[in-house]
Design a protein around this motif. Sequence first.
Motif, mmCIF file in Angstrom:
data_model
loop_
_atom_site.group_PDB
_atom_site.id
_atom_site.type_symbol
_atom_site.label_atom_id
_atom_site.label_comp_id
_atom_site.label_asym_id
_atom_site.label_seq_id
_atom_site.Cartn_x
_atom_site.Cartn_y
_atom_site.Cartn_z
ATOM 1 N N ASP A 12 0.871 -1.168 0.000
ATOM 2 C CA ASP A 12 0.000 0.000 0.000
ATOM 3 C C ASP A 12 0.907 1.216 0.000
ATOM 4 O OD1 ASP A 12 -2.404 -1.407 0.071
ATOM 5 O OD2 ASP A 12 -2.352 -1.575 2.252
ATOM 6 N N LEU A 13 0.741 2.078 -0.997
ATOM 7 C CA LEU A 13 1.606 3.235 -1.178
ATOM 8 C C LEU A 13 0.791 4.511 -1.125
ATOM 9 C CD1 LEU A 13 3.646 1.780 -4.184
ATOM 10 C CD2 LEU A 13 4.256 1.697 -1.760
ATOM 11 N N GLN A 14 1.472 5.628 -0.854
ATOM 12 C CA GLN A 14 0.811 6.926 -0.811
ATOM 13 C C GLN A 14 1.774 7.963 -1.365
ATOM 14 O OE1 GLN A 14 -0.575 8.047 3.069
ATOM 15 N NE2 GLN A 14 -1.600 9.869 2.328
ATOM 16 N N CYS A 15 1.231 8.867 -2.199
ATOM 17 C CA CYS A 15 2.073 9.930 -2.753
ATOM 18 C C CYS A 15 2.015 11.162 -1.841
ATOM 19 C CB CYS A 15 1.628 10.290 -4.173
ATOM 20 S SG CYS A 15 0.123 11.289 -4.248
ATOM 21 N N LEU A 48 11.981 2.688 -6.412
ATOM 22 C CA LEU A 48 11.707 3.957 -5.740
ATOM 23 C C LEU A 48 12.905 4.892 -5.870
ATOM 24 C CD1 LEU A 48 9.555 5.406 -3.993
ATOM 25 C CD2 LEU A 48 10.730 4.488 -1.990
ATOM 26 N N ALA A 49 14.106 4.376 -5.646
ATOM 27 C CA ALA A 49 15.323 5.185 -5.724
ATOM 28 C C ALA A 49 15.552 5.714 -7.131
ATOM 29 C CB ALA A 49 16.525 4.356 -5.273
ATOM 30 N N ARG A 50 15.138 4.965 -8.155
ATOM 31 C CA ARG A 50 15.332 5.388 -9.544
ATOM 32 C C ARG A 50 14.175 6.255 -10.056
ATOM 33 N NH1 ARG A 50 15.977 0.156 -12.704
ATOM 34 N NH2 ARG A 50 14.742 -0.676 -11.014
ATOM 35 N N GLY A 51 13.197 6.561 -9.176
ATOM 36 C CA GLY A 51 12.073 7.408 -9.570
ATOM 37 C C GLY A 51 11.069 6.718 -10.476
ATOM 38 N N LEU A 52 11.041 5.385 -10.441
ATOM 39 C CA LEU A 52 10.140 4.633 -11.313
ATOM 40 C C LEU A 52 8.772 4.390 -10.681
ATOM 41 C CD1 LEU A 52 12.652 1.969 -12.691
ATOM 42 C CD2 LEU A 52 11.895 4.106 -13.766
ATOM 43 N N VAL A 53 8.644 4.651 -9.385
ATOM 44 C CA VAL A 53 7.366 4.458 -8.705
ATOM 45 C C VAL A 53 6.691 5.820 -8.615
ATOM 46 C CG1 VAL A 53 6.209 3.630 -6.619
ATOM 47 C CG2 VAL A 53 8.349 2.557 -7.356
ATOM 48 N N THR A 54 5.580 5.963 -9.330
ATOM 49 C CA THR A 54 4.860 7.232 -9.332
ATOM 50 C C THR A 54 3.377 6.991 -9.081
ATOM 51 O OG1 THR A 54 4.527 7.159 -11.719
ATOM 52 C CG2 THR A 54 6.479 8.343 -10.931
ATOM 53 N N CYS A 55 2.709 8.009 -8.609
ATOM 54 C CA CYS A 55 1.280 7.934 -8.328
ATOM 55 C C CYS A 55 0.494 7.852 -9.636
ATOM 56 C CB CYS A 55 0.847 9.170 -7.540
ATOM 57 S SG CYS A 55 -0.937 9.275 -7.269
ATOM 58 N N PRO A 56 -0.424 6.897 -9.752
ATOM 59 C CA PRO A 56 -1.221 6.797 -10.968
ATOM 60 C C PRO A 56 -2.239 7.937 -11.108
ATOM 61 C CG PRO A 56 -1.945 5.165 -9.375
ATOM 62 C CD PRO A 56 -0.722 5.820 -8.806
ATOM 63 N N MET A 57 -2.512 8.648 -10.030
ATOM 64 C CA MET A 57 -3.472 9.756 -10.088
ATOM 65 C C MET A 57 -2.817 11.049 -10.571
ATOM 66 S SD MET A 57 -6.563 8.949 -9.208
ATOM 67 C CE MET A 57 -7.269 10.505 -8.736
ATOM 68 N N CYS A 58 -1.640 11.363 -10.013
ATOM 69 C CA CYS A 58 -1.054 12.676 -10.301
ATOM 70 C C CYS A 58 0.382 12.616 -10.814
ATOM 71 C CB CYS A 58 -1.118 13.550 -9.047
ATOM 72 S SG CYS A 58 -0.118 12.932 -7.674
ATOM 73 N N GLY A 59 0.983 11.436 -10.836
ATOM 74 C CA GLY A 59 2.349 11.311 -11.327
ATOM 75 C C GLY A 59 3.415 11.692 -10.324
ATOM 76 N N ASP A 60 3.050 12.006 -9.091
ATOM 77 C CA ASP A 60 3.998 12.392 -8.054
ATOM 78 C C ASP A 60 4.938 11.223 -7.754
ATOM 79 O OD1 ASP A 60 5.340 13.432 -5.871
ATOM 80 O OD2 ASP A 60 3.552 13.772 -4.654
ATOM 81 N N ALA A 61 6.255 11.505 -7.728
ATOM 82 C CA ALA A 61 7.237 10.460 -7.453
ATOM 83 C C ALA A 61 7.640 10.424 -5.983
ATOM 84 C CB ALA A 61 8.466 10.654 -8.334
ATOM 85 N N SER A 62 7.112 11.312 -5.160
ATOM 86 C CA SER A 62 7.424 11.265 -3.728
ATOM 87 C C SER A 62 6.451 10.286 -3.069
ATOM 88 C CB SER A 62 7.353 12.655 -3.093
ATOM 89 O OG SER A 62 6.046 13.162 -3.165
ATOM 90 N N VAL A 63 6.799 9.013 -3.152
ATOM 91 C CA VAL A 63 5.939 7.925 -2.720
ATOM 92 C C VAL A 63 6.482 7.309 -1.435
ATOM 93 C CG1 VAL A 63 5.096 5.624 -3.363
ATOM 94 C CG2 VAL A 63 5.212 7.431 -5.073
ATOM 95 N N THR A 64 5.579 7.031 -0.512
ATOM 96 C CA THR A 64 5.957 6.344 0.718
ATOM 97 C C THR A 64 5.114 5.090 0.881
ATOM 98 O OG1 THR A 64 4.403 7.659 2.012
ATOM 99 C CG2 THR A 64 6.675 8.451 1.915
ATOM 100 N N LYS A 65 5.650 4.169 1.629
ATOM 101 C CA LYS A 65 4.946 2.922 1.903
ATOM 102 C C LYS A 65 4.088 3.127 3.142
ATOM 103 C CE LYS A 65 7.657 -0.415 3.007
ATOM 104 N NZ LYS A 65 8.493 -1.602 3.181
ATOM 105 N N LYS A 66 2.833 2.710 3.049
ATOM 106 C CA LYS A 66 1.933 2.801 4.197
ATOM 107 C C LYS A 66 2.025 1.514 5.001
ATOM 108 C CE LYS A 66 -2.203 4.317 3.697
ATOM 109 N NZ LYS A 66 -2.622 5.406 4.500
ATOM 110 N N LEU A 67 1.688 1.623 6.273
ATOM 111 C CA LEU A 67 1.620 0.423 7.087
ATOM 112 C C LEU A 67 0.441 -0.418 6.625
ATOM 113 C CD1 LEU A 67 2.261 1.840 10.655
ATOM 114 C CD2 LEU A 67 3.836 0.548 9.217
ATOM 115 N N SER A 68 0.634 -1.710 6.539
ATOM 116 C CA SER A 68 -0.471 -2.576 6.144
ATOM 117 C C SER A 68 -0.299 -3.944 6.787
ATOM 118 C CB SER A 68 -0.537 -2.700 4.625
ATOM 119 O OG SER A 68 0.638 -3.292 4.123
ATOM 120 N N ALA A 69 -1.421 -4.587 6.977
ATOM 121 C CA ALA A 69 -1.412 -5.923 7.549
ATOM 122 C C ALA A 69 -1.413 -6.938 6.420
ATOM 123 C CB ALA A 69 -2.655 -6.118 8.424
#
Length: 179
Positions: A5-8, A28-49
């Motif tokens: 689960d990710l969040q921009c 993530l380090a190479r900037g390949l993980v981006t938000c599908p809604m807005c394209g933001d590359a500042s992505v963090t991992k959310k806590l999830s079970a």
Amino acid sequence: MKVLDLQCGQHHVFEGWFGSEEDFQSQLARGLVTCPMCGDASVTKKLSAPRLNLSTTRGEPETAARAASNSVDRVGSHQADTAPASTPASPTLPSLQEVANLEPAQLQAALLKMVRHVVANTENVGSSFPEEARKMHYGEAEQRNIRGHATPEETEELIDEGIAVMPLPLPDALKEPLQ
């Protein structure tokens, strides 16, 4: 396979699938993980079970996920009044009050579904959008569903001419086919 689960930075929540934690960190380090809604590359991992797949034959009550998908279907499957008579009746769009009561994740899912529907059912005419819209409006070209780019000035001119246009911000991830 690791599902995260990710969040921009704009607080859009989405899911990412990776071969391992190392794959996620590398992308993530190479900037390949981006938000599908807005394209933001500042992505963090959310806590999830961890997800446990339990038997679905127990007669479980409708889950929030199923309720959300029902709401999304109503928003994303609206058809124009010009649909052929053989087309099944479209569900009605939700009221403003119903939309206001949706959770942010439900709204995001509905928007993404609607945008995917628009992309799948329109022709991208790019920067020739104003010319193509005029040709169709004045009967010089066959009517079809199009999308493309227009400046604010061009959009205003189209509206002044009685041509219905609507701005639709498309996330970069939805402009191209996903692999």
